[in-house]
Design an enzyme around this catalytic site. Structure first.
Site, PDB file in Angstrom:
ATOM      1  N   GLU A  69     -10.038 -31.560   5.596  1.00 11.02           N
ATOM      2  CA  GLU A  69     -10.466 -31.396   6.986  1.00 11.02           C
ATOM      3  C   GLU A  69     -11.753 -32.171   7.256  1.00 11.02           C
ATOM      4  O   GLU A  69     -12.669 -32.153   6.428  1.00 11.02           O
ATOM      5  CB  GLU A  69     -10.702 -29.904   7.261  1.00 11.02           C
ATOM      6  CG  GLU A  69     -11.105 -29.593   8.694  1.00 11.02           C
ATOM      7  CD  GLU A  69     -11.388 -28.096   8.883  1.00 11.02           C
ATOM      8  OE1 GLU A  69     -10.529 -27.410   9.450  1.00 11.02           O
ATOM      9  OE2 GLU A  69     -12.457 -27.626   8.447  1.00 11.02           O
ATOM     10  N   TYR A  76     -11.909 -33.936  15.680  1.00  9.72           N
ATOM     11  CA  TYR A  76     -11.511 -33.053  14.568  1.00  9.72           C
ATOM     12  C   TYR A  76     -10.223 -33.594  13.959  1.00  9.72           C
ATOM     13  O   TYR A  76      -9.318 -34.003  14.700  1.00  9.72           O
ATOM     14  CB  TYR A  76     -11.267 -31.618  15.082  1.00  9.72           C
ATOM     15  CG  TYR A  76     -10.610 -30.722  14.052  1.00  9.72           C
ATOM     16  CD1 TYR A  76     -11.385 -29.931  13.214  1.00  9.72           C
ATOM     17  CD2 TYR A  76      -9.219 -30.686  13.893  1.00  9.72           C
ATOM     18  CE1 TYR A  76     -10.795 -29.121  12.244  1.00  9.72           C
ATOM     19  CE2 TYR A  76      -8.628 -29.889  12.930  1.00  9.72           C
ATOM     20  CZ  TYR A  76      -9.415 -29.104  12.110  1.00  9.72           C
ATOM     21  OH  TYR A  76      -8.832 -28.318  11.154  1.00  9.72           O
TER      22      TYR A  76
END
Lengths: 296, 399
Positions: free
Chosen positions: B208, B120
């Protein structure tokens, strides 16, 4: 007394022309009694507009007039540079009401001020400004609704609710020392804690009204600060209890996501810190009037 | 595809504000501008287009629903296809699918990756710290909030001073701290430097990647993209015009947008008009506190001239759920007598279905109320305070 601005504050308006927002508000501020001593415009240096001497830069304006504060309402693409120009010229209090400055510009300018110009305080951007009733008004607040003499200090994240708070108190005959609109942008130059600390240090301010809004965590941080540092009573109202989650409601700062930043969480934190939390602006005014009447 | 783009442009000619949340495919295209690697793929609005894109990407492919809502995979909106026939079947099933109220009109079809590891990565603004914040975790592919709650140490943080910018050495340390696999570290470091550039120069509120993957053949790239743009920066990004699609499916919001109003549709029965976002939110709160429910949020800004007021009343009037209207204006710079004139003029232009309650307060309130007095009736009422106004408007809902 008052905080941040008073009768000795001298103001330069950045970006004046006969049709600019800056001049419009600057003249209103001058009519209120604010000492507006200069204006700037790179193409109009040497002119006098409405009795205000215009300089090509803030630096020249400060050298000629000794201005201590500046007022910025220039459009978003130019606002960050205007703030930095004021700081570079030695201005100690910069009020920027411009709405819509990119967050990246705000973050960079804020940090540049902290690192290179620690003596410059920025109020805003995207705020209504500041008024110390009877002494100095910089920004768009209507001076008519404020009442000099204290003893209440007001700090607010929301524009129209700032006016509402002033109005509620003035109508009840309760005056204000200073009313600061910090604005709702992601990186405000001055936050709740800065104002709470200044009000705590100001002997004439005997109670504080704090108007918050959904989004972010500034109110929660202010609550912690109040619990640890404030000896003066605080009344608070937080707008947005019924705001639908996850939607922007006109303020970049007012975004709710999940349970964080909700009005309820903020009200709970403030209550736990000993703050009198009201459910609407009128009730906040009423609670404050009661508190002021009970002051020794 | 070209045809559809033209359609989109026509629909949004009058659009002032730009949708800030990008679809996955837009996010990936945005990443590509900054050299961030993604899987080869393309957009499809029809089943035939999906097959063409699948052929071009090379099988196996993943067919992904383009909707701005989480949980696409669980809802059946993301499917793997081994060949053209399977790609066609999946495209048929997913196009038109309803995922949590979002109808799928567009697909992203990309070459399927052989995933070795899922990470992530993101950059956003840390508002309390007033610095940029990078978050990186070796435990990607799941909700990062879940990781943050159950195993906060699994997220490595990197604060970046916006003045100094990012330092490649600090990023390399960060990648090591996060525990990314040895094989991924150098490529991940390069990618994160680019992601920061995308976040800053690209004026993102959020950039993101979840998951950021390491493939079995040792390549690091973005398998998903979540990009939120800062619409305040649109003046320096003419290229964002292509994202200005009509987002809302709420006809009230579409109408309000056309009139340039800051409107959000809600499910109640009291139509709300206020000046200033804070006062508008506060008006919703007060209506709720006295037992009513707001039909909308509508901020008409600092002034309140007849044109703006008429436009606002037209939008509220078009909402069949509205039973009463509460106009809450605090006059600061715009004096209340000017506001009252605007309201009177607007009321003459719009034939209202519902009774209207006005609360006009602030500078010159007495003069403003005097102007209104001859116009008052059981359909047009005036109340002195916000609370009184809200009570009256809520009482009128049942009448």
């Amino acid at each position: 007394m008052s905080i941040f601005v008073d009768e000795t504050t001298t103001v330069v308006i950045q970006g004046v022309s006969p049709t600019s927002q800056g001049l419009y508000h600057g003249l209103r501020n001058r009519d209120y009694g604010t000492k507006v001593v200069a204006g700037t415009n790179p193409r109009r240096g040497g002119e006098v507009i409405e009795g205000i001497p215009v300089f090509a830069s803030v630096k020249e304006a400060v050298e000629a007039t000794g201005a201590t504060a500046s007022f910025i309402s220039v459009p978003p693409p130019h606002a960050a540079a205007a703030i930095e120009e004021a700081a570079e010229a030695g201005i100690s209090f910069v009020v920027c009401i411009t709405e819509g400055i990119p967050a990246q510009d705000e973050a960079r300018t804020y940090n540049r001020l902290v690192q290179e110009f620690p003596r410059t305080r920025l109020l805003g951007p995207n705020c209504p400004g500041i008024i110390s009733p009877g002494k100095c008004n910089i920004g768009i607040t209507s001076g008519d609704i404020a009442m000099p003499g204290g003893p209440v200090g007001i700090v607010s994240r929301s524009g129209t609710l700032t006016y509402q708070a002033l109005h509620e108190l003035s109508q009840q005959g309760v005056g204000q020392t200073t009313c600061v609109g910090i604005g709702g942008d992601p990186v405000p130059g001055t936050n709740f804690i800065d104002c709470l600390a200044a009000f705590e240090a100001d002997p004439d301010t005997r109670a504080v009204m704090m108007i918050g809004e959904i989004g972010g965590s500034e109110e929660e941080r202010a609550a912690e600060y109040i619990a640890a540092n404030l000896t003066k009573p605080v009344v608070s109202y937080v707008a947005g209890v019924t705001a639908p989650p996850g939607r922007k409601m006109g303020h970049a700062g007012a975004i709710v996501s999940g349970s964080q930043g909700t009005a309820q969480a903020k009200m709970d934190a403030l209550s736990a810190a000993g703050v009198t939390v009201a459910l609407n602006p009128t009730e906040a005014g009423e609670r404050m009037v009661e508190i002021v009447k009970a002051l020794p | 595809m070209t045809e559809n783009e033209n359609e989109t442009e026509n629909e949004t000619e009058n659009e002032e504000r730009i949708a800030v949340d990008l679809y996955e495919y837009q996010g990936k295209q945005y990443f590509a501008r900054f050299g961030i690697p993604t899987s080869p793929g393309g957009v499809a609005d029809t089943v035939d287009e999906a097959v063409v894109q699948a052929d071009a990407a090379g099988y196996p492919v993943v067919v992904k629903a383009q909707v701005k809502v989480g949980g696409r995979g669980k809802a059946g909106g993301i499917k793997l296809a081994a060949d053209a026939a399977e790609a066609r079947r999946h495209a048929e099933a997913i196009l038109g699918m309803d995922i949590k109220g979002h109808v799928v009109h567009r697909l992203w079809v990309e070459h399927a990756s052989d995933i070795a590891r899922e990470y992530y990565a993101s950059f956003t603004l840390d508002r309390p710290a007033k610095l940029h914040l990078g978050m990186l975790s070796a435990e990607g592919g799941v909700e990062i909030e879940e990781v943050a709650a159950t195993n906060p140490d699994a997220i490595a943080r990197l604060h970046v001073d916006p003045v100094r910018g990012i330092d490649r050495g600090a990023v390399a340390d960060w990648v090591e701290r996060a525990g990314l696999d040895e094989a991924a570290r150098a490529q991940a470091t390069d990618l994160l430097v680019e992601l920061y550039r995308c976040y800053v120069d690209g004026d993102c509120d959020l950039a993101e990647i979840n998951p950021l993957i390491l493939t079995t053949d040792g390549r690091v790239h973005a398998l998903d993209a979540k990009v939120t743009l800062d619409d305040n920066a649109s003046f320096r990004h003419p290229e964002w015009a292509e994202y200005a699609a009509t987002e809302s499916e709420d006809p009230r919001e579409v109408m309000a947008k056309e009139k340039g109003l800051n409107y959000i549709g809600l499910s109640g029965t009291v139509g709300i008009i206020a000046n200033g976002a804070g006062l508008a939110m506060s008006t919703l709160d007060v209506v709720n506190q006295v037992g009513g429910s707001a039909a909308n949020f509508l901020d008409i800004g600092g002034g309140a001239n007849a044109d703006v007021m008429a436009a606002a009343l037209e939008v509220i009037n078009a909402d069949p759920a509205v039973r009463s209207i509460f106009v809450n204006i605090f006059g600061g710079i715009t004096r209340v007598d000017e506001v009252a004139k605007g309201v009177i003029e607007a009321l003459a232009r719009v034939d209202l279905r519902s009774p209207i309650v006005l609360r006009l307060d602030g500078t010159n309130a007495d003069a403003g109320r005097a102007l209104l007095a001859p116009h008052l009736s059981d359909r047009l009422l005036s109340e002195p305070t916000m609370l009184d106004g809200a009570r009256r408007a809520v009482a009128l809902v049942g009448s």
